[in-house]
Design a protein around this motif. Sequence first.
Motif, PDB file in Angstrom:
ATOM      1  N   LEU A   1      -5.194   0.385   6.966  1.00 60.01           N
ATOM      2  CA  LEU A   1      -5.615   1.335   7.983  1.00 60.01           C
ATOM      3  C   LEU A   1      -6.475   2.375   7.307  1.00 60.01           C
ATOM      4  O   LEU A   1      -6.099   3.078   6.717  1.00 60.01           O
TER       5      LEU A   1
ATOM      6  N   LYS B   1      10.426  17.455  21.039  1.00 60.23           N
ATOM      7  CA  LYS B   1      11.458  16.604  20.306  1.00 60.23           C
ATOM      8  C   LYS B   1      12.840  17.135  20.179  1.00 60.23           C
ATOM      9  O   LYS B   1      13.020  18.353  20.163  1.00 60.23           O
TER      10      LYS B   1
ATOM     11  N   ALA C   1       0.935  -1.245  -0.034  1.00 59.25           N
ATOM     12  CA  ALA C   1      -0.037   0.088   0.026  1.00 59.25           C
ATOM     13  C   ALA C   1       0.945   1.238   0.143  1.00 59.25           C
ATOM     14  O   ALA C   1       1.711   1.310   0.740  1.00 59.25           O
TER      15      ALA C   1
ATOM     16  N   ALA D   1       1.063   5.242   0.410  1.00 59.94           N
ATOM     17  CA  ALA D   1       0.265   6.560   0.782  1.00 59.94           C
ATOM     18  C   ALA D   1       0.747   7.660   0.224  1.00 59.94           C
ATOM     19  O   ALA D   1       0.838   8.003  -0.898  1.00 59.94           O
ATOM     20  N   GLY D   2       1.537   8.490   1.194  1.00 62.74           N
ATOM     21  CA  GLY D   2       2.287   9.481   0.599  1.00 62.74           C
ATOM     22  C   GLY D   2       3.416   9.383   0.036  1.00 62.74           C
ATOM     23  O   GLY D   2       4.051  10.099  -0.920  1.00 62.74           O
ATOM     24  N   GLY D   3       4.063   8.092   0.001  1.00 60.47           N
ATOM     25  CA  GLY D   3       5.270   7.776  -0.581  1.00 60.47           C
ATOM     26  C   GLY D   3       6.493   8.188   0.092  1.00 60.47           C
ATOM     27  O   GLY D   3       7.660   7.771  -0.171  1.00 60.47           O
ATOM     28  N   THR D   4       6.652   8.924   1.097  1.00 59.32           N
ATOM     29  CA  THR D   4       7.569   9.585   1.931  1.00 59.32           C
ATOM     30  C   THR D   4       8.623   8.601   2.457  1.00 59.32           C
ATOM     31  O   THR D   4       9.617   9.135   2.863  1.00 59.32           O
ATOM     32  N   ASP D   5       7.954   7.703   3.058  1.00 54.99           N
ATOM     33  CA  ASP D   5       8.885   6.491   3.735  1.00 54.99           C
ATOM     34  C   ASP D   5       9.214   5.551   2.597  1.00 54.99           C
ATOM     35  O   ASP D   5      10.343   5.178   2.246  1.00 54.99           O
ATOM     36  N   LEU D   6       8.271   5.191   1.763  1.00 50.69           N
ATOM     37  CA  LEU D   6       8.308   4.040   0.948  1.00 50.69           C
ATOM     38  C   LEU D   6       9.617   4.346  -0.063  1.00 50.69           C
ATOM     39  O   LEU D   6      10.450   3.280  -0.584  1.00 50.69           O
TER      40      LEU D   6
ATOM     41  N   ALA E   1       9.640  17.658   9.511  1.00 49.11           N
ATOM     42  CA  ALA E   1       9.877  17.791   8.032  1.00 49.11           C
ATOM     43  C   ALA E   1       9.671  19.160   7.471  1.00 49.11           C
ATOM     44  O   ALA E   1       9.908  20.144   8.191  1.00 49.11           O
TER      45      ALA E   1
ATOM     46  N   ASN F   1       2.618   7.301   8.928  1.00 48.24           N
ATOM     47  CA  ASN F   1       3.570   7.380  10.094  1.00 48.24           C
ATOM     48  C   ASN F   1       3.425   6.308  10.968  1.00 48.24           C
ATOM     49  O   ASN F   1       4.252   5.875  11.534  1.00 48.24           O
TER      50      ASN F   1
ATOM     51  N   THR G   1       1.668  11.084   5.223  1.00 48.90           N
ATOM     52  CA  THR G   1       0.067  10.800   5.892  1.00 48.90           C
ATOM     53  C   THR G   1       0.387  10.413   7.430  1.00 48.90           C
ATOM     54  O   THR G   1       1.363   9.808   7.705  1.00 48.90           O
TER      55      THR G   1
ATOM     56  N   ASP H   1       7.220  11.093  14.534  1.00 51.99           N
ATOM     57  CA  ASP H   1       6.863  12.137  15.536  1.00 51.99           C
ATOM     58  C   ASP H   1       5.343  12.190  15.676  1.00 51.99           C
ATOM     59  O   ASP H   1       4.790  12.522  16.684  1.00 51.99           O
TER      60      ASP H   1
ATOM     61  N   PHE I   1       0.118  15.217   6.982  1.00 51.86           N
ATOM     62  CA  PHE I   1       0.364  16.042   8.309  1.00 51.86           C
ATOM     63  C   PHE I   1      -0.198  17.454   8.311  1.00 51.86           C
ATOM     64  O   PHE I   1      -0.513  18.098   9.257  1.00 51.86           O
TER      65      PHE I   1
HETATM   66  C1  LIG Z   1      12.667  14.544   3.775  1.00 51.39           C
HETATM   67  C2  LIG Z   1      11.912  13.798   4.808  1.00 51.39           C
HETATM   68  C3  LIG Z   1      11.634  14.254   6.070  1.00 51.39           C
HETATM   69  C4  LIG Z   1      10.884  13.669   6.898  1.00 51.39           C
HETATM   70  N1  LIG Z   1      10.721  14.179   8.207  1.00 51.39           N
HETATM   71  C5  LIG Z   1      10.042  13.631   9.227  1.00 51.39           C
HETATM   72  C6  LIG Z   1       9.977  14.041  10.576  1.00 51.39           C
HETATM   73  O1  LIG Z   1      10.449  14.892  10.761  1.00 51.39           O
HETATM   74  N2  LIG Z   1       9.212  13.247  11.256  1.00 51.39           N
HETATM   75  C7  LIG Z   1       8.469  11.916  11.237  1.00 51.39           C
HETATM   76  O2  LIG Z   1       7.887  11.655  11.717  1.00 51.39           O
HETATM   77  N3  LIG Z   1       8.709  11.472   9.717  1.00 51.39           N
HETATM   78  C8  LIG Z   1       9.455  12.358   8.956  1.00 51.39           C
HETATM   79  N4  LIG Z   1       9.746  11.756   7.499  1.00 51.39           N
HETATM   80  C9  LIG Z   1       9.154  10.493   7.313  1.00 51.39           C
HETATM   81  C10 LIG Z   1       7.567  10.132   6.589  1.00 51.39           C
HETATM   82  O3  LIG Z   1       7.522  11.441   5.977  1.00 51.39           O
HETATM   83  C11 LIG Z   1       6.540   9.851   7.760  1.00 51.39           C
HETATM   84  O4  LIG Z   1       6.856   8.825   8.224  1.00 51.39           O
HETATM   85  C12 LIG Z   1       5.240   9.873   6.739  1.00 51.39           C
HETATM   86  O5  LIG Z   1       4.312   9.709   7.656  1.00 51.39           O
HETATM   87  C13 LIG Z   1       4.992   8.642   6.034  1.00 51.39           C
HETATM   88  O6  LIG Z   1       3.575   8.689   5.340  1.00 51.39           O
HETATM   89  P1  LIG Z   1       3.461   8.125   3.987  1.00 51.39           P
HETATM   90  O7  LIG Z   1       2.184   8.410   3.797  1.00 51.39           O
HETATM   91  O8  LIG Z   1       4.242   9.114   3.127  1.00 51.39           O
HETATM   92  O9  LIG Z   1       3.781   6.884   3.923  1.00 51.39           O
HETATM   93  P2  LIG Z   1       4.262   5.840   2.763  1.00 51.39           P
HETATM   94  O10 LIG Z   1       5.907   5.900   2.431  1.00 51.39           O
HETATM   95  O11 LIG Z   1       3.200   5.645   1.861  1.00 51.39           O
HETATM   96  O12 LIG Z   1       4.064   4.503   3.491  1.00 51.39           O
HETATM   97  C14 LIG Z   1       4.807   4.129   4.591  1.00 51.39           C
HETATM   98  C15 LIG Z   1       4.389   2.559   5.219  1.00 51.39           C
HETATM   99  O13 LIG Z   1       3.041   2.527   5.731  1.00 51.39           O
HETATM  100  C16 LIG Z   1       2.228   1.740   4.926  1.00 51.39           C
HETATM  101  N5  LIG Z   1       0.889   2.509   4.861  1.00 51.39           N
HETATM  102  C17 LIG Z   1       0.433   3.743   4.551  1.00 51.39           C
HETATM  103  N6  LIG Z   1      -0.602   4.024   4.749  1.00 51.39           N
HETATM  104  C18 LIG Z   1      -1.315   2.955   4.973  1.00 51.39           C
HETATM  105  C19 LIG Z   1      -2.569   2.693   5.253  1.00 51.39           C
HETATM  106  N7  LIG Z   1      -3.437   3.430   5.154  1.00 51.39           N
HETATM  107  N8  LIG Z   1      -2.964   1.167   5.648  1.00 51.39           N
HETATM  108  C20 LIG Z   1      -1.931   0.357   5.529  1.00 51.39           C
HETATM  109  N9  LIG Z   1      -0.754   0.517   5.335  1.00 51.39           N
HETATM  110  C21 LIG Z   1      -0.321   1.922   5.157  1.00 51.39           C
HETATM  111  C22 LIG Z   1       3.001   1.867   3.685  1.00 51.39           C
HETATM  112  O14 LIG Z   1       2.731   0.279   2.916  1.00 51.39           O
HETATM  113  C23 LIG Z   1       4.420   1.653   4.100  1.00 51.39           C
HETATM  114  O15 LIG Z   1       4.777   0.545   4.552  1.00 51.39           O
HETATM  115  C24 LIG Z   1      10.606  12.549   6.472  1.00 51.39           C
HETATM  116  C25 LIG Z   1      10.398  11.905   5.361  1.00 51.39           C
HETATM  117  C26 LIG Z   1      11.129  12.570   4.409  1.00 51.39           C
HETATM  118  C27 LIG Z   1      11.358  11.991   3.006  1.00 51.39           C
END
Ligand SMILES: Cc1cc2nc3c(=O)[nH]c(=O)nc-3n(C[C@H](O)[C@H](O)[C@H](O)COP(=O)(O)OP(=O)(O)OC[C@H]3O[C@@H](n4cnc5c(N)ncnc54)[C@H](O)[C@@H]3O)c2cc1C
Length: 461
Positions: free
Chosen positions: A328, A345, A192, A194-199, A263, A276, A272, A285, A239
């Motif tokens: 989720l 933090k 799955a 979502a925002g892709g910022t971890d994946l 971030a 997180n 998202t 966070d 966020f």
């Molecule tokens: C430059 C940068 C700075 C950052 N700074 C911070 C920071 O200061 N603090 C912080 O906490 N994080 C930070 N992050 C990390 C990231 O942005 C967060 O963890 C963010 O919340 C991930 O959400 P996403 O939607 O991008 O997740 P994704 O990358 O899309 O997904 C992350 C994981 O969750 C799963 N997933 C996502 N949504 C669902 C759902 N609804 N149901 C089931 N599974 C799901 C995905 O399959 C994957 O395994 C940063 C990232 C970057 C690139």
Amino acid sequence: MMVDLHFYLNQNEIRTSVPAGMLVLDFVRQHHRLTGVKEGCKEGDCGACVVLVGELAGSEVKYKAITSCMMPVGGLHGKHLVTIEGLSGEELSSVQQAIVDEGGAQCGFCTPGIVVSLTGALIGREEPMDLEATKEALGGHLCRCTGYRSLKAVWSHPLEADLPAYFERMPDRLGLIEATPAGDGRPDAILALAGGTDLYVQNGDDIPTRPIAVLNLDHSLKGIEQTQSHLEVGALTTFEEFSQHPDVRSVIPDIGTYMGQIASLQIRNLATLGGNIVNASPIGDVTILLLALGCDLEFTSTQGVRTVGMDDFFLGYKKLDMRSGEILRKIKLPPANGAKLNWEKVSKRKFLDIATVNSAIRITDEDGVITEARIAVGGVAPIPLLLKETNALLSGRPINPETVLAAVESAQREISPISDIRGSAAYKRLLTRQLIIAHFADLYPSRASVRLVYEACQLCI
Ligand SMILES: Cc1cc2nc3c(=O)[nH]c(=O)nc-3n(C[C@H](O)[C@H](O)[C@H](O)COP(=O)(O)OP(=O)(O)OC[C@H]3O[C@@H](n4cnc5c(N)ncnc54)[C@H](O)[C@@H]3O)c2cc1C
Ligand code: FES
Ligand code: FES
């Protein structure tokens, strides 16, 4: 995942079935030769690739600056993607002119992204640009030659968004696009997105070729709704949407301040809440904040709907009480009910850095006696840690320096930090102590200020 995506790229209508997990950055550069969108770090850190993504909200289009190296093309369905090429006309815009006037560009590699972010900050802004808004827009951008002083100075110019005329037609054009793309969104999806910022940071090269479900296409995962018992937040809430929402601000009054330390705006516009939590980083966070609040998580799958308390969700390092195929759907926040909240933090850099240790507290008291306390700490265990024993110990105690020191001592028994790149185990223990003291000092300055706690504790000095 094969879907027929339909969106606008600058003034052009796009219909495509490229892999939904392909990066927007690669799509615009490789498929459309829009090379004003620069590829820098490809990790969301430098801002060279920033574009605007517009989404219909009522009769207008709301634009957000995002890092295109973190966003899947699948998330563009129904939206307006704007690159620097789509903002440029025959004459320089006031933002571009201000950068020239202030000597804000040398090699120019960072400049297109900066122009896009500043323009994004000006769209829909009613009051003149100020320094704070300029700093926030520039926050996600690195410039390696010019220095930020001249870039920050652009706010003192009379700035306008200066959008090309075709923007006026975008609300009507986007209104004609079907809400859901044709095609099957989730055939044998194993991941799955979502925002892709971890994946994309963890696994960027693989994602375009893997069967993924782009959750952004599922509107049932979005939105914030106040029910009788909870504030229900769709897992896809970003966020930034979370921190700007009035109902969230009534439960977490200082959420805007906290977000300033999480971030950059361009990442917060993508990241998202669900991502997180499910990413399960011990230092997430927002996760630490939601854990201290005591939220419930609602999952959906072909088997139906299941609710899990966040307290019991994290089982071990990246091990979750989440079943195969579950998504989720909602995070349910309890009402404020007079509770006080604080979030802290510590990171190597104050801004734009992941935490070394973070912590949040939700606490209620009656006439200075604690009725319930929930302290969560991140970065000190394999999971985002709720200090269950410490929280139990606090219940019924008066708020005074001795209670704070008892909480500090108990917390030291519950945590198990390891030394890593963010700090030694001993340093993380020290930070845990300081953050607990900070919570009480912030919420109860007359009963447990830092000075009072230090006076009561010889070891603290
Ligand atoms: C430059 C940068 C700075 C950052 N700074 C911070 C920071 O200061 N603090 C912080 O906490 N994080 C930070 N992050 C990390 C990231 O942005 C967060 O963890 C963010 O919340 C991930 O959400 P996403 O939607 O991008 O997740 P994704 O990358 O899309 O997904 C992350 C994981 O969750 C799963 N997933 C996502 N949504 C669902 C759902 N609804 N149901 C089931 N599974 C799901 C995905 O399959 C994957 O395994 C940063 C990232 C970057 C690139
Ligand atoms: S290339 Fe650095 S943020 Fe996207
Ligand atoms: S002008 Fe060279 S990186 Fe900013």
